[in-house]
Design a protein around this motif. Structure first.
Motif, PDB file in Angstrom:
ATOM      1  N   THR A  47       0.947  -1.300  -0.089  1.00  0.00           N
ATOM      2  CA  THR A  47      -0.225   0.040   0.012  1.00  0.00           C
ATOM      3  C   THR A  47       0.706   1.325  -0.027  1.00  0.00           C
ATOM      4  OG1 THR A  47      -0.192   0.173   2.559  1.00  0.00           O
ATOM      5  CG2 THR A  47      -1.611  -1.309   1.568  1.00  0.00           C
ATOM      6  N   LEU A  48       0.364   2.221  -0.231  1.00  0.00           N
ATOM      7  CA  LEU A  48       1.101   3.609  -0.244  1.00  0.00           C
ATOM      8  C   LEU A  48       1.765   3.997   1.187  1.00  0.00           C
ATOM      9  CD1 LEU A  48      -1.083   5.946  -2.359  1.00  0.00           C
ATOM     10  CD2 LEU A  48       0.945   4.822  -3.136  1.00  0.00           C
ATOM     11  N   ALA A  49       0.950   3.266   2.360  1.00  0.00           N
ATOM     12  CA  ALA A  49       1.708   3.470   3.702  1.00  0.00           C
ATOM     13  C   ALA A  49       2.737   2.480   3.923  1.00  0.00           C
ATOM     14  CB  ALA A  49       0.550   3.359   4.488  1.00  0.00           C
ATOM     15  N   GLY A  50       3.142   1.581   2.781  1.00  0.00           N
ATOM     16  CA  GLY A  50       4.160   0.601   3.109  1.00  0.00           C
ATOM     17  C   GLY A  50       3.771  -0.786   3.749  1.00  0.00           C
ATOM     18  N   ARG A  51       2.493  -1.105   3.511  1.00  0.00           N
ATOM     19  CA  ARG A  51       1.814  -2.412   4.142  1.00  0.00           C
ATOM     20  C   ARG A  51       2.074  -3.320   3.132  1.00  0.00           C
ATOM     21  NH1 ARG A  51      -2.081   1.178   7.637  1.00  0.00           N
ATOM     22  NH2 ARG A  51      -0.735   2.004   9.119  1.00  0.00           N
ATOM     23  N   THR A  52       2.706  -4.550   3.329  1.00  0.00           N
ATOM     24  CA  THR A  52       2.723  -5.416   2.440  1.00  0.00           C
ATOM     25  C   THR A  52       1.351  -6.187   2.414  1.00  0.00           C
ATOM     26  OG1 THR A  52       5.063  -5.945   2.859  1.00  0.00           O
ATOM     27  CG2 THR A  52       3.917  -7.442   1.797  1.00  0.00           C
ATOM     28  N   VAL A  53       1.048  -6.656   1.178  1.00  0.00           N
ATOM     29  CA  VAL A  53      -0.391  -7.205   0.887  1.00  0.00           C
ATOM     30  C   VAL A  53      -0.086  -8.499   0.071  1.00  0.00           C
ATOM     31  CG1 VAL A  53      -1.886  -5.108   1.262  1.00  0.00           C
ATOM     32  CG2 VAL A  53      -0.810  -5.812  -1.099  1.00  0.00           C
ATOM     33  N   THR A  54       1.085  -8.873  -0.169  1.00  0.00           N
ATOM     34  CA  THR A  54       1.166 -10.232  -0.823  1.00  0.00           C
ATOM     35  C   THR A  54       2.316 -11.002  -0.014  1.00  0.00           C
ATOM     36  OG1 THR A  54       2.966  -9.172  -2.200  1.00  0.00           O
ATOM     37  CG2 THR A  54       0.931  -9.456  -2.974  1.00  0.00           C
ATOM     38  N   GLY A  55       2.127 -12.658  -0.217  1.00  0.00           N
ATOM     39  CA  GLY A  55       2.852 -13.402   0.484  1.00  0.00           C
ATOM     40  C   GLY A  55       3.684 -13.924  -0.396  1.00  0.00           C
ATOM     41  N   TYR A  56       4.801 -14.551   0.227  1.00  0.00           N
ATOM     42  CA  TYR A  56       5.882 -15.188  -0.792  1.00  0.00           C
ATOM     43  C   TYR A  56       6.350 -16.471  -0.270  1.00  0.00           C
ATOM     44  CZ  TYR A  56      10.093 -15.857  -3.341  1.00  0.00           C
ATOM     45  OH  TYR A  56      11.169 -16.324  -4.208  1.00  0.00           O
ATOM     46  N   ARG A  57       6.310 -17.416  -1.071  1.00  0.00           N
ATOM     47  CA  ARG A  57       6.657 -18.682  -0.412  1.00  0.00           C
ATOM     48  C   ARG A  57       6.355 -19.170   0.908  1.00  0.00           C
ATOM     49  NH1 ARG A  57      11.363 -20.962  -0.456  1.00  0.00           N
ATOM     50  NH2 ARG A  57      10.897 -22.839  -1.527  1.00  0.00           N
ATOM     51  N   PRO A  58       5.150 -19.117   1.206  1.00  0.00           N
ATOM     52  CA  PRO A  58       4.811 -19.384   2.414  1.00  0.00           C
ATOM     53  C   PRO A  58       4.670 -21.076   2.730  1.00  0.00           C
ATOM     54  CG  PRO A  58       2.790 -19.281   1.186  1.00  0.00           C
ATOM     55  CD  PRO A  58       3.893 -18.697   0.399  1.00  0.00           C
ATOM     56  N   SER A  59       4.838 -21.462   3.980  1.00  0.00           N
ATOM     57  CA  SER A  59       5.384 -22.802   4.438  1.00  0.00           C
ATOM     58  C   SER A  59       4.232 -23.815   4.053  1.00  0.00           C
ATOM     59  CB  SER A  59       5.573 -22.809   5.846  1.00  0.00           C
ATOM     60  OG  SER A  59       4.329 -22.546   6.633  1.00  0.00           O
ATOM     61  N   ASP A  60       3.088 -23.377   3.663  1.00  0.00           N
ATOM     62  CA  ASP A  60       2.054 -24.324   3.290  1.00  0.00           C
ATOM     63  C   ASP A  60       1.928 -24.477   1.857  1.00  0.00           C
ATOM     64  OD1 ASP A  60       0.149 -22.205   2.399  1.00  0.00           O
ATOM     65  OD2 ASP A  60       0.792 -21.627   4.423  1.00  0.00           O
ATOM     66  N   HIS A  61       2.536 -23.595   0.979  1.00  0.00           N
ATOM     67  CA  HIS A  61       2.388 -23.601  -0.221  1.00  0.00           C
ATOM     68  C   HIS A  61       3.550 -23.028  -1.021  1.00  0.00           C
ATOM     69  CE1 HIS A  61      -1.804 -24.466   0.720  1.00  0.00           C
ATOM     70  NE2 HIS A  61      -1.854 -25.063  -0.542  1.00  0.00           N
ATOM     71  N   ARG A  62       4.866 -23.493  -0.934  1.00  0.00           N
ATOM     72  CA  ARG A  62       5.966 -22.935  -1.266  1.00  0.00           C
ATOM     73  C   ARG A  62       5.882 -22.242  -2.836  1.00  0.00           C
ATOM     74  NH1 ARG A  62       8.323 -21.305   3.224  1.00  0.00           N
ATOM     75  NH2 ARG A  62       9.243 -23.181   4.197  1.00  0.00           N
ATOM     76  N   TRP A  63       4.893 -22.477  -3.683  1.00  0.00           N
ATOM     77  CA  TRP A  63       4.821 -22.293  -5.019  1.00  0.00           C
ATOM     78  C   TRP A  63       3.820 -20.906  -5.038  1.00  0.00           C
ATOM     79  CZ3 TRP A  63       4.102 -26.955  -3.063  1.00  0.00           C
ATOM     80  CH2 TRP A  63       2.631 -27.435  -2.786  1.00  0.00           C
ATOM     81  N   HIS A  64       3.308 -20.607  -3.867  1.00  0.00           N
ATOM     82  CA  HIS A  64       2.678 -19.446  -4.105  1.00  0.00           C
ATOM     83  C   HIS A  64       3.265 -18.194  -4.005  1.00  0.00           C
ATOM     84  CE1 HIS A  64      -1.614 -21.234  -2.521  1.00  0.00           C
ATOM     85  NE2 HIS A  64      -1.256 -21.876  -3.342  1.00  0.00           N
ATOM     86  N   LYS A  65       3.318 -17.341  -4.964  1.00  0.00           N
ATOM     87  CA  LYS A  65       3.979 -16.281  -4.974  1.00  0.00           C
ATOM     88  C   LYS A  65       3.668 -14.766  -5.434  1.00  0.00           C
ATOM     89  CE  LYS A  65       7.995 -19.357  -5.929  1.00  0.00           C
ATOM     90  NZ  LYS A  65       9.058 -19.967  -6.857  1.00  0.00           N
ATOM     91  N   GLY A  66       3.214 -14.061  -4.459  1.00  0.00           N
ATOM     92  CA  GLY A  66       2.334 -12.836  -4.549  1.00  0.00           C
ATOM     93  C   GLY A  66       1.299 -12.893  -5.634  1.00  0.00           C
ATOM     94  N   LEU A  67       1.321 -12.279  -6.560  1.00  0.00           N
ATOM     95  CA  LEU A  67       0.215 -12.050  -7.640  1.00  0.00           C
ATOM     96  C   LEU A  67       0.912 -12.696  -8.868  1.00  0.00           C
ATOM     97  CD1 LEU A  67      -2.584 -11.015  -8.250  1.00  0.00           C
ATOM     98  CD2 LEU A  67      -1.639  -8.990  -8.997  1.00  0.00           C
ATOM     99  N   ARG A 188      -1.769 -14.307  -3.580  1.00  0.00           N
ATOM    100  CA  ARG A 188      -1.551 -14.952  -2.098  1.00  0.00           C
ATOM    101  C   ARG A 188      -1.347 -13.897  -1.259  1.00  0.00           C
ATOM    102  NH1 ARG A 188      -0.566 -19.764   1.022  1.00  0.00           N
ATOM    103  NH2 ARG A 188      -0.420 -18.853   3.173  1.00  0.00           N
ATOM    104  N   GLY A 189      -2.151 -13.689   0.154  1.00  0.00           N
ATOM    105  CA  GLY A 189      -2.032 -12.697   0.899  1.00  0.00           C
ATOM    106  C   GLY A 189      -0.858 -13.315   1.836  1.00  0.00           C
ATOM    107  N   PRO A 190      -0.296 -12.287   2.576  1.00  0.00           N
ATOM    108  CA  PRO A 190       0.661 -12.610   3.518  1.00  0.00           C
ATOM    109  C   PRO A 190      -0.218 -13.100   5.040  1.00  0.00           C
ATOM    110  CG  PRO A 190       0.255 -10.164   3.674  1.00  0.00           C
ATOM    111  CD  PRO A 190      -0.544 -10.682   2.436  1.00  0.00           C
ATOM    112  N   ARG A 191       0.330 -13.777   5.804  1.00  0.00           N
ATOM    113  CA  ARG A 191      -0.211 -14.292   7.040  1.00  0.00           C
ATOM    114  C   ARG A 191      -1.176 -13.721   7.935  1.00  0.00           C
ATOM    115  NH1 ARG A 191       1.213 -19.482   7.645  1.00  0.00           N
ATOM    116  NH2 ARG A 191       3.117 -19.303   6.531  1.00  0.00           N
ATOM    117  N   ASP A 192      -0.935 -12.237   7.758  1.00  0.00           N
ATOM    118  CA  ASP A 192      -1.754 -11.242   8.695  1.00  0.00           C
ATOM    119  C   ASP A 192      -3.053 -10.980   7.863  1.00  0.00           C
ATOM    120  OD1 ASP A 192      -0.635  -9.709   6.887  1.00  0.00           O
ATOM    121  OD2 ASP A 192      -0.015  -8.194   8.342  1.00  0.00           O
TER     122      ASP A 192
END
Length: 308
Positions: A47-67, A188-192
């Motif tokens: 976001t413009l405030a610098g908050r990350t809204v994509t996840g990368y290689r999460p432990s449950d699905h390593r092939w999930h990479k952002g958008l 894929r969203g980040p954990r939060d």
């Protein structure tokens, strides 16, 4: 609002807002793990405030990479990555079925004061090395608006079958698993974002109720860990995507908040479709990245003010 664009040749394109916040990184360097279906992806998205809204290689699905653009079931190949769903056997590690998307070049790359537009040429390559499809991908970063607390990313695909046989597009649901119709452009969203709130243009709210439904847009909002604040990400179809006369196949939402946060513009949720040799199909999508917990009215008003 002006933007700053940098390009590390062979690796990635980054977009910064005027205050230096990196809001998008599009990575196209070759991915080293063939089991993860190597392909370009956007991460991190912020976001413009610098908050990350994509996840990368999460432990449950390593092939999930952002958008990223995916195709979970394509004529017996897996361009999604990871395990393959086989009816009656569940998910199996079948590396011989996992394909890849090869970056071939950027025929268009244009930067204006507040807008980045680029076109990318890609080749979809099945696991044995045969070239199955040519893709013309378009990305545009625009409408970076500090006052609104939002910016937009348009993502288009035009895919042409270069095989001598039809390409059959499906999903785990078309292969026999109920309500698992994931394929197409996937976030894929980040954990939060886990347990976040999903809502659409009308009707029910909640990811479980929206799974497999149709509509012009879907939004996902959450309260972040670490910082005091919310973010909203909106996924919207271009009008022609929902027109039965122009779309090759009808689209449905694949959305989960639990156990993982994810949304996909599924183009083959309940039924397969085929693309004959030499033929093409196209879709256009819009992703809005916003600070704050937007509601249905605010999302609708914002999208109405952002015509295609």
């Amino acid at each position: 609002m002006s933007i700053r664009v940098s390009h590390v040749h062979g690796e990635h394109i980054a977009v910064e807002a005027a205050d230096g916040t990196e809001i998008l990184r599009y990575v196209y360097r070759p991915d080293p793990d063939p089991f993860e279906a190597p392909k370009p992806y956007a991460h991190p998205v912020r976001t413009l405030a610098g908050r990350t809204v994509t996840g990368y290689r999460p432990s449950d699905h390593r092939w999930h990479k952002g958008l990223q653009m995916t195709a979970s079931h394509l004529s017996g190949q897996n361009f999604w990555g990871g395990n393959c769903y086989v009816h009656g056997q569940g998910y199996l590690a079948m590396p011989e079925r996992v394909g890849s998307m090869r970056h071939d070049g950027f025929p268009v790359f244009a930067v204006e004061d507040d807008r980045l537009t680029f076109a990318e040429e890609l080749t979809w390559v099945e696991n044995g090395g045969a070239q199955w499809a040519r893709e013309e991908r378009g990305l545009t970063v625009h409408s970076v608006d500090q006052e609104a607390g939002a910016w937009a990313l348009d993502w288009s695909i035009r895919l042409t079958n270069i095989r001598d046989a039809p390409l059959a597009f499906g999903s785990p649901t078309t292969a026999g698993r109920e309500m698992a119709g994931y394929t197409g452009l996937q976030w894929r969203g980040p954990r939060d974002f886990t347990g976040g709130s999903a809502f659409a243009a009308e009707g029910d709210t909640g990811a479980e109720k929206l799974m497999g439904t149709q509509g012009p847009w879907l939004a996902f909002t959450t309260e972040h860990d670490d910082v005091d604040g919310h973010s909203t990400i909106v996924f919207a179809h271009a009008p022609e995507n929902l027109d039965q006369k122009t779309a090759i196949h009808e689209s449905h939402w694949f959305v989960r908040a639990e156990p993982i946060p994810t949304v996909a513009f599924s183009w083959a949720f309940f039924e397969e479709f085929e693309l004959p040799p030499g033929e093409s199909f196209a879709y256009r999508y819009r992703v809005v990245v916003a600070d704050g917990a937007w509601d249905r009215e605010r999302v609708g008003t914002y999208l109405e003010g952002l015509p295609w």
